[in-house]
Design an enzyme around this catalytic site. Structure first.
Site, PDB file in Angstrom:
ATOM      1  CG  HIS A   6      -1.185  -5.510   6.262  1.00 27.59           C
ATOM      2  ND1 HIS A   6      -1.822  -4.264   5.931  1.00 27.59           N
ATOM      3  CD2 HIS A   6      -1.630  -5.957   7.640  1.00 27.59           C
ATOM      4  CE1 HIS A   6      -2.562  -3.786   6.975  1.00 27.59           C
ATOM      5  NE2 HIS A   6      -2.515  -4.818   7.971  1.00 27.59           N
TER       6      HIS A   6
ATOM      7  CG  ASN B 264       0.202  -5.563   0.176  1.00 27.16           C
ATOM      8  OD1 ASN B 264       0.989  -4.307   0.113  1.00 27.16           O
ATOM      9  ND2 ASN B 264      -0.772  -5.754   1.294  1.00 27.16           N
TER      10      ASN B 264
ATOM     11  CG  ASP C 134      -4.755  -4.848   4.282  1.00 23.68           C
ATOM     12  OD1 ASP C 134      -3.955  -4.809   3.179  1.00 23.68           O
ATOM     13  OD2 ASP C 134      -4.863  -3.951   4.775  1.00 23.68           O
TER      14      ASP C 134
END
Ligand code: GRF
Length: 217
Positions: free
Chosen positions: A111, A109, A147
């Site tokens: 962020h 991912n 996260d």
């Protein structure tokens, strides 16, 4: 030998998705973008992926009664597309523990903050409100908690006196487009791995991203 197939999950404009598609177009890139999946039928990124001749799919979260059934549909789409590695690129749905665990070490991912600072949303507004002098972005392996996963790469930018969330976000986004393809490359080459919950990188020799200290004087 065929290259690992990457599935890119999006919900919006898809600029990070485009940076991955463009990087993967280079013959020496160690992966191919197999499919783009959006949970929003109207995401602009879908149009952009189609224009780049990447197969697209919509898995609309509104069509599923709960997170588990949505995630099962996502997983089915990834399996049908023979995806090996998943990149979340502005994908705005929380994934279930079951799905994340299935893809451990194969799902990453991006962020828009220097984790572990500023998890969650509105990162640029919050960075400005806190008065931090350095902000940036993080690519990390996905773990069940949002996260939080082991960090693959980060890039930092200065926060300037007259920054707005928009100007700061644009500076960070420029770095996102550089580091996400680099992180995907390292994972697909098998150079970056998860070991005991941390990222180990073989031959870490790429040029460091521009680390900028606050302007002095
Ligand atoms: C990016 O800032 C990314 O870091 C965050 O959501 C935003 C998506 O932008 N996860 P885009 O759709 O890639 O342009």
């Amino acid at each position: 030998m065929s290259k690992p197939r990457v599935g890119v999950l999006i919900s919006g404009r898809g600029s990070n998705m485009m940076s991955l598609i463009e990087a993967a177009a280079a013959p020496d890139f160690p992966a191919e973008i197999g499919c783009v999946i959006s949970n929003r039928p109207d995401a602009h990124g879908v149009v952009r992926a189609q224009a780049a001749n990447i197969p697209t799919r919509i898995v609309d979260h509104k069509a599923y009664e709960d997170r588990s059934s949505f995630d099962a549909a996502l997983d089915e789409a990834l399996t049908e597309e023979q995806i090996d590695v998943v990149c979340l690129a502005g994908f705005m749905r929380l994934l279930t523990r079951a799905l994340v665990m299935k893809w451990t070490g194969r799902m990453i991912n991006i962020h828009p903050a220097l984790l572990p600072s500023f998890k969650g949303l509105n990162t640029h507004e919050r960075a400005l409100a806190e008065g931090v002098k350095i902000h940036g972005c993080t690519v990390h392996f996905v773990t069940p908690e949002m996260d939080v996963g082991p960090i693959l790469i980060q890039a930092a930018v200065p926060v300037l006196e007259d920054d707005t969330p928009g100007s700061l976000g644009a500076r960070v986004l420029e770095q996102e487009h550089l580091v996400y393809p680099q992180a995907l490359r390292m994972v697909c080459e098998g150079r970056a791995r998860l070991e005991n919950g941390r990222v180990v990188i073989d031959g870490f020799e790429m040029a460091p991203p521009p680390l900028v200290v606050p302007p002095l004087g």
